[in-house]
Each structure stands twice: as structure tokens, then as C-alpha cells.
Design a protein around this motif. Sequence first.
Motif, PDB file in Angstrom:
ATOM      1  N   VAL A 276       0.868  -1.172   0.000  1.00 50.54           N
ATOM      2  CA  VAL A 276       0.000   0.000   0.000  1.00 50.54           C
ATOM      3  C   VAL A 276       0.905   1.221   0.000  1.00 50.54           C
ATOM      4  O   VAL A 276       1.931   1.240   0.677  1.00 50.54           O
ATOM      5  CB  VAL A 276      -0.917   0.020   1.251  1.00 50.54           C
ATOM      6  CG1 VAL A 276      -1.716   1.310   1.327  1.00 50.54           C
ATOM      7  CG2 VAL A 276      -1.834  -1.180   1.255  1.00 50.54           C
ATOM      8  N   SER A 277       0.537   2.243  -0.760  1.00 51.92           N
ATOM      9  CA  SER A 277       1.304   3.483  -0.803  1.00 51.92           C
ATOM     10  C   SER A 277       0.479   4.607  -0.222  1.00 51.92           C
ATOM     11  O   SER A 277      -0.754   4.602  -0.296  1.00 51.92           O
ATOM     12  CB  SER A 277       1.674   3.832  -2.248  1.00 51.92           C
ATOM     13  OG  SER A 277       2.475   2.823  -2.809  1.00 51.92           O
ATOM     14  N   LEU A 278       1.164   5.585   0.339  1.00 46.11           N
ATOM     15  CA  LEU A 278       0.519   6.756   0.921  1.00 46.11           C
ATOM     16  C   LEU A 278       1.204   7.992   0.380  1.00 46.11           C
ATOM     17  O   LEU A 278       2.434   8.074   0.368  1.00 46.11           O
ATOM     18  CB  LEU A 278       0.636   6.720   2.448  1.00 46.11           C
ATOM     19  CG  LEU A 278       0.029   7.897   3.196  1.00 46.11           C
ATOM     20  CD1 LEU A 278      -1.499   7.815   3.130  1.00 46.11           C
ATOM     21  CD2 LEU A 278       0.489   7.907   4.636  1.00 46.11           C
ATOM     22  N   SER A 279       0.410   8.954  -0.071  1.00 49.27           N
ATOM     23  CA  SER A 279       0.937  10.209  -0.576  1.00 49.27           C
ATOM     24  C   SER A 279       0.267  11.340   0.180  1.00 49.27           C
ATOM     25  O   SER A 279      -0.964  11.413   0.233  1.00 49.27           O
ATOM     26  CB  SER A 279       0.652  10.306  -2.080  1.00 49.27           C
ATOM     27  OG  SER A 279       1.080  11.550  -2.571  1.00 49.27           O
ATOM     28  N   GLY A 280       1.063  12.198   0.804  1.00 55.63           N
ATOM     29  CA  GLY A 280       0.493  13.314   1.549  1.00 55.63           C
ATOM     30  C   GLY A 280       1.548  14.316   1.933  1.00 55.63           C
ATOM     31  O   GLY A 280       2.738  14.011   1.980  1.00 55.63           O
TER      32      GLY A 280
ATOM     33  N   THR B  48      -0.146  19.084   5.414  1.00 54.06           N
ATOM     34  CA  THR B  48      -1.558  19.282   5.748  1.00 54.06           C
ATOM     35  C   THR B  48      -2.405  18.593   4.696  1.00 54.06           C
ATOM     36  O   THR B  48      -1.901  18.124   3.679  1.00 54.06           O
ATOM     37  CB  THR B  48      -1.930  20.787   5.790  1.00 54.06           C
ATOM     38  OG1 THR B  48      -1.707  21.332   4.483  1.00 54.06           O
ATOM     39  CG2 THR B  48      -1.111  21.542   6.821  1.00 54.06           C
ATOM     40  N   GLY B  49      -3.699  18.553   4.928  1.00 58.52           N
ATOM     41  CA  GLY B  49      -4.617  17.979   3.946  1.00 58.52           C
ATOM     42  C   GLY B  49      -4.800  16.482   4.121  1.00 58.52           C
ATOM     43  O   GLY B  49      -4.349  15.884   5.097  1.00 58.52           O
ATOM     44  N   TYR B  50      -5.475  15.904   3.161  1.00 57.26           N
ATOM     45  CA  TYR B  50      -5.821  14.493   3.200  1.00 57.26           C
ATOM     46  C   TYR B  50      -4.784  13.667   2.460  1.00 57.26           C
ATOM     47  O   TYR B  50      -4.570  13.867   1.273  1.00 57.26           O
ATOM     48  CB  TYR B  50      -7.177  14.260   2.529  1.00 57.26           C
ATOM     49  CG  TYR B  50      -8.325  14.911   3.226  1.00 57.26           C
ATOM     50  CD1 TYR B  50      -9.049  14.221   4.186  1.00 57.26           C
ATOM     51  CD2 TYR B  50      -8.699  16.206   2.922  1.00 57.26           C
ATOM     52  CE1 TYR B  50     -10.117  14.808   4.851  1.00 57.26           C
ATOM     53  CE2 TYR B  50      -9.772  16.804   3.575  1.00 57.26           C
ATOM     54  CZ  TYR B  50     -10.472  16.108   4.531  1.00 57.26           C
ATOM     55  OH  TYR B  50     -11.519  16.690   5.179  1.00 57.26           O
TER      56      TYR B  50
ATOM     57  N   SER C 120      -7.803   9.546   3.421  1.00 58.10           N
ATOM     58  CA  SER C 120      -7.749   9.259   4.841  1.00 58.10           C
ATOM     59  C   SER C 120      -7.489  10.531   5.636  1.00 58.10           C
ATOM     60  O   SER C 120      -6.946  11.504   5.113  1.00 58.10           O
ATOM     61  CB  SER C 120      -6.638   8.234   5.118  1.00 58.10           C
ATOM     62  OG  SER C 120      -6.642   7.847   6.469  1.00 58.10           O
ATOM     63  N   ALA C 121      -7.910  10.500   6.903  1.00 55.90           N
ATOM     64  CA  ALA C 121      -7.684  11.628   7.815  1.00 55.90           C
ATOM     65  C   ALA C 121      -7.857  11.125   9.238  1.00 55.90           C
ATOM     66  O   ALA C 121      -8.492  10.085   9.462  1.00 55.90           O
ATOM     67  CB  ALA C 121      -8.670  12.759   7.535  1.00 55.90           C
ATOM     68  N   PRO C 122      -7.322  11.855  10.208  1.00 51.77           N
ATOM     69  CA  PRO C 122      -7.573  11.462  11.595  1.00 51.77           C
ATOM     70  C   PRO C 122      -9.069  11.585  11.921  1.00 51.77           C
ATOM     71  O   PRO C 122      -9.767  12.418  11.331  1.00 51.77           O
ATOM     72  CB  PRO C 122      -6.774  12.475  12.419  1.00 51.77           C
ATOM     73  CG  PRO C 122      -5.805  13.086  11.462  1.00 51.77           C
ATOM     74  CD  PRO C 122      -6.447  13.013  10.113  1.00 51.77           C
TER      75      PRO C 122
END
Length: 163
Positions: A27-31, A34-36, A49-51
Motif C-alpha cells: 500500500v502506498s501513501l501520498s500526503g 496538511t490535507g488528506y 484518509s484523515a484522523p
Amino acid sequence: MSIVLSGLTQYEEHGHEMKPLPHLYEVSLSGGPTGYPTLSAAGLPPLRSAPPKEFDGPGDAWSPEQLLLAAVVTCFLFTFRAVARASKFDYASLDLSGSGTVDRVEGTTRFTEIVLKLRLTLPNGGDPERAKRMLEKGKNACLVTASLSVPVRLESVIVVESV
């Protein structure tokens, strides 16, 4: 979180079988700062995704806590299907929801319990005692619950359809 699933998936209907172990998932995550952030995996739609609100997030996107519960409930369902199929155990439907309690234990914030609430509907003449055994077998064989240190508890209602 609720999931209502029954019957075979398109995957299962076409006779696909599990590949030999070991399996590798990515799985990859790009962020940014700030922001989603966006989760992605090959061949799947992106997931924002977000808290959660409880951790000062906006509460309008999938949180890590919800994703963990989603992994538990879906893994339980797919494992239960496999157990039922292998045991030639018929059921009409399974309605399932999962909840998790997060608390601070010994200075660490963590899940302290996950509860799976389910309603299993059996066809007329179904055996509720055997159903309980199948549900426990499904929970114990589930890859995700077996990988967690948090206790997972089942709260089951078993209904037998009448004629």
C-alpha cells in the motif's frame, strides 16, 4: 461500521483459489504537511484518509482506526465463508458490525478491545449450536484477528428461519 454481505463473491463464483504462501501486500501513501493523504494500491481506487474527530481530525474520511476495524470485519466475513464452505455449513445471511475501544494503557494509546456484533440467519432446520462453533472457528482462523494483540470478542445473535 456495518457490513452486510452474504453469498459468494464474483471472485469465488469464478473458482479462484488461494495462491501459495507467502503473500506480499503493498500500500502506498501520498500526503504533505496538511490535507488528506491518499492511500493507493495497484488495481484499486484511491482512498482518502484523515484522523478521526476524536484525534482532532475532520471526521469526513476513513481514519486508521476505521480502516483497522474494516480489516477485522471483512477478514472475519471472508474467513467465515471459507470455514462454512469447507464444513458444508449453510447459512442465509450474516449482518456484521465492529466496534473498537481505544484507551491509554501503560502510557500507550491503543485498541483495548474489538467487539464483532453479528446476526447470523440460518435456513429452516439450521443448527444454532453448530453455528456458534463455526463463528468461533471463523474468528480464530481470521488472518487479521490472529495478527492483532487486542482481544476480539463476538456478540452473536443466531436466528433460524421459520417455514
